[in-house]
Design a protein around this motif. Structure first.
Motif, PDB file in Angstrom:
ATOM      1  N   LYS A 112      -1.575   1.376   7.168  1.00 24.23           N
ATOM      2  CA  LYS A 112      -2.774   1.989   6.598  1.00 24.23           C
ATOM      3  C   LYS A 112      -2.682   2.077   5.074  1.00 24.23           C
ATOM      4  CE  LYS A 112      -4.128   4.717  10.612  1.00 24.23           C
ATOM      5  NZ  LYS A 112      -4.408   6.074  11.147  1.00 24.23           N
ATOM      6  N   VAL A 113      -1.487   2.317   4.571  1.00 26.07           N
ATOM      7  CA  VAL A 113      -1.322   2.345   3.123  1.00 26.07           C
ATOM      8  C   VAL A 113      -1.618   0.974   2.525  1.00 26.07           C
ATOM      9  CG1 VAL A 113       0.377   2.623   1.287  1.00 26.07           C
ATOM     10  CG2 VAL A 113       0.284   4.284   3.127  1.00 26.07           C
ATOM     11  N   GLU A 114      -1.121  -0.067   3.183  1.00 31.14           N
ATOM     12  CA  GLU A 114      -1.404  -1.422   2.703  1.00 31.14           C
ATOM     13  C   GLU A 114      -2.900  -1.719   2.738  1.00 31.14           C
ATOM     14  OE1 GLU A 114       0.916  -3.996   5.087  1.00 31.14           O
ATOM     15  OE2 GLU A 114       2.851  -3.430   4.167  1.00 31.14           O
ATOM     16  N   GLU A 115      -3.550  -1.294   3.852  1.00 34.18           N
ATOM     17  CA  GLU A 115      -4.997  -1.508   3.925  1.00 34.18           C
ATOM     18  C   GLU A 115      -5.720  -0.739   2.821  1.00 34.18           C
ATOM     19  OE1 GLU A 115      -6.155  -0.365   7.795  1.00 34.18           O
ATOM     20  OE2 GLU A 115      -5.251  -2.095   8.818  1.00 34.18           O
ATOM     21  N   ALA A 116      -5.293   0.507   2.564  1.00 38.36           N
ATOM     22  CA  ALA A 116      -5.926   1.299   1.511  1.00 38.36           C
ATOM     23  C   ALA A 116      -5.737   0.646   0.143  1.00 38.36           C
ATOM     24  CB  ALA A 116      -5.348   2.712   1.514  1.00 38.36           C
ATOM     25  N   GLU A 117      -4.531   0.140  -0.110  1.00 34.31           N
ATOM     26  CA  GLU A 117      -4.289  -0.537  -1.383  1.00 34.31           C
ATOM     27  C   GLU A 117      -5.146  -1.790  -1.515  1.00 34.31           C
ATOM     28  OE1 GLU A 117      -0.130  -1.236  -1.389  1.00 34.31           O
ATOM     29  OE2 GLU A 117       0.418   0.844  -1.939  1.00 34.31           O
ATOM     30  N   ALA A 118      -5.304  -2.512  -0.384  1.00 36.18           N
ATOM     31  CA  ALA A 118      -6.167  -3.706  -0.428  1.00 36.18           C
ATOM     32  C   ALA A 118      -7.617  -3.318  -0.714  1.00 36.18           C
ATOM     33  CB  ALA A 118      -6.060  -4.462   0.899  1.00 36.18           C
ATOM     34  N   MET A 120      -8.610  -0.653  -2.326  1.00 35.18           N
ATOM     35  CA  MET A 120      -8.702  -0.229  -3.724  1.00 35.18           C
ATOM     36  C   MET A 120      -8.756  -1.433  -4.651  1.00 35.18           C
ATOM     37  SD  MET A 120      -6.034   2.992  -3.787  1.00 35.18           S
ATOM     38  CE  MET A 120      -6.296   3.239  -5.549  1.00 35.18           C
ATOM     39  N   ALA A 121      -7.987  -2.467  -4.364  1.00 37.46           N
ATOM     40  CA  ALA A 121      -8.018  -3.677  -5.184  1.00 37.46           C
ATOM     41  C   ALA A 121      -9.391  -4.339  -5.094  1.00 37.46           C
ATOM     42  CB  ALA A 121      -6.914  -4.637  -4.731  1.00 37.46           C
ATOM     43  N   GLU A 122      -9.934  -4.365  -3.846  1.00 38.17           N
ATOM     44  CA  GLU A 122     -11.271  -4.963  -3.682  1.00 38.17           C
ATOM     45  C   GLU A 122     -12.320  -4.156  -4.432  1.00 38.17           C
ATOM     46  OE1 GLU A 122     -14.273  -6.317  -0.037  1.00 38.17           O
ATOM     47  OE2 GLU A 122     -12.314  -5.385   0.371  1.00 38.17           O
ATOM     48  N   VAL A 183     -19.081   4.184  -0.637  1.00 35.37           N
ATOM     49  CA  VAL A 183     -18.626   4.352   0.743  1.00 35.37           C
ATOM     50  C   VAL A 183     -17.143   4.014   0.863  1.00 35.37           C
ATOM     51  CG1 VAL A 183     -18.857   3.517   3.108  1.00 35.37           C
ATOM     52  CG2 VAL A 183     -20.898   3.981   1.737  1.00 35.37           C
ATOM     53  N   MET A 184     -16.752   2.938   0.194  1.00 35.44           N
ATOM     54  CA  MET A 184     -15.350   2.541   0.251  1.00 35.44           C
ATOM     55  C   MET A 184     -14.453   3.571  -0.435  1.00 35.44           C
ATOM     56  SD  MET A 184     -15.594  -1.577  -0.373  1.00 35.44           S
ATOM     57  CE  MET A 184     -13.823  -1.742  -0.248  1.00 35.44           C
ATOM     58  N   THR A 185     -14.990   4.181  -1.533  1.00 34.52           N
ATOM     59  CA  THR A 185     -14.203   5.219  -2.215  1.00 34.52           C
ATOM     60  C   THR A 185     -13.994   6.428  -1.314  1.00 34.52           C
ATOM     61  OG1 THR A 185     -15.075   4.491  -4.362  1.00 34.52           O
ATOM     62  CG2 THR A 185     -14.103   6.692  -4.244  1.00 34.52           C
TER      63      THR A 185
END
Length: 316
Positions: A112-118, A120-122, A183-185
């Motif tokens: 989930k951390v990796e997904e969150a970082e991805a 945030m990058a997007e 929404v993503m934020t």
């Protein structure tokens, strides 16, 4: 009452007489003196044997009772150890399950951390793109007049509203992108909150399992210590029983020697007794006979003295 030291008594009173010829040490003594000496010694022997026999019976009864209690406690301890071993096995299984669950949760957390970082990058990419689009739109407003002149010369747009319609479409797309970014934020913030909550729960579970492991370790060490203590006590009891058996053997040997000496003094071969009790009965009977002889001898000696006194004083 303190136990009579039977071994020291035999060493001081009967060691030489049990293993030597009694005739060699009694030639210089009179019959009456020997009888008195025998009477005194046999009385002491009877008292010592009675006291030692009673003390030995009490000790054997106590040892048998203690041994039964120890057998029961040993069975109970073995059952407790089996239950404790089963409990340790079940605890190890639960611990492995908990570790496996913690590893899975940690992997899910990392994913989930990796997904969150991805995400945030997007988001940063989209924000940068929107900013560029906004700057482009600002530059296009500056060149409005230029665009009007372009419309006049260009065949693609017939009117300025076509360009504005195109601008509205781009603005609408920009709003959609901003909304998606918001929404993503929010989703990213929610994922962060879930991540921190998961870390807190994981830390609490780790601390709880650590306390459980420490408690089980203490219980195991306590059980092992109790097992060693009872094992040492059982060894001490076995050693004490062995010493008592050795002392009983010495008593039997001394009784056998006295029994043989009695028959030797009578000039007849010793009979084989069925048990130590039979030998003690024979010894007691012999002592009684000696006592009767001494009493009778004392009476005769007294009568002889009276007769001698009357004969020595005829005038009276």
């Amino acid at each position: 009452m303190a136990a009579f030291n039977f071994e020291e008594y035999f060493q001081s009173k009967f060691s030489e007489r049990l293993f030597q010829d009694p005739d060699a040490s009694e030639n210089h003594m009179t019959a009456a003196t020997r009888l008195l000496e025998k009477k005194r010694e046999m009385l002491e022997l009877e008292q010592a044997l009675s006291a030692q026999k009673e003390a030995f019976q009490m000790k054997m009864a106590s040892l048998n009772s203690r041994r039964e209690e120890l057998d029961k406690k040993e069975l109970s301890l073995r059952g407790s150890l089996m239950k404790f071993n089963q409990f340790l096995i079940e605890t190890d299984i639960k611990k492995q399950r908990a570790e496996k669950k913690a590893n899975n949760e940690r992997q899910e957390k990392e994913q989930k951390v990796e997904e969150a970082e991805a995400k945030m990058a997007e988001r940063e990419k989209l924000t940068s793109f929107l900013e560029k689009q906004r700057k482009v739109s600002e530059r296009e407003k500056v060149y409005r007049s230029y665009m009007e002149r372009v419309i006049e010369k260009s065949g693609e747009f017939q009117e300025l509203k076509d360009i504005l319609r195109k601008h509205d479409t781009l603005s609408s797309n920009l709003g959609d992108m901003i909304e998606k970014s918001t929404v993503m934020t929010d989703r990213l913030d929610s994922m962060k909150q879930e991540y921190y909550t998961m870390i807190t729960k994981n830390d609490e579970a780790t601390m709880r399992y650590t306390n459980i492991i420490a408690d089980l370790t203490w219980r195991k060490e306590t059980a092992m210590s109790n097992h060693q203590k009872w094992e040492s006590l059982w060894t001490h009891i076995q050693n004490t029983a062995a010493r008592n058996v050795l002392l009983l053997g010495r008593v039997k040997m001394a009784t056998e020697n006295i029994y043989v000496q009695i028959y030797k003094q009578r000039g007849i071969p010793a009979k084989e007794a069925e048990s130590v009790d039979d030998q003690l009965i024979k010894i007691k009977t012999y002592i009684k006979d000696l006592t009767d002889i001494i009493v009778e001898s004392s009476k005769q000696e007294k009568q002889s003295k009276e007769v001698f006194d009357r004969l020595a004083m005829p005038g009276k």
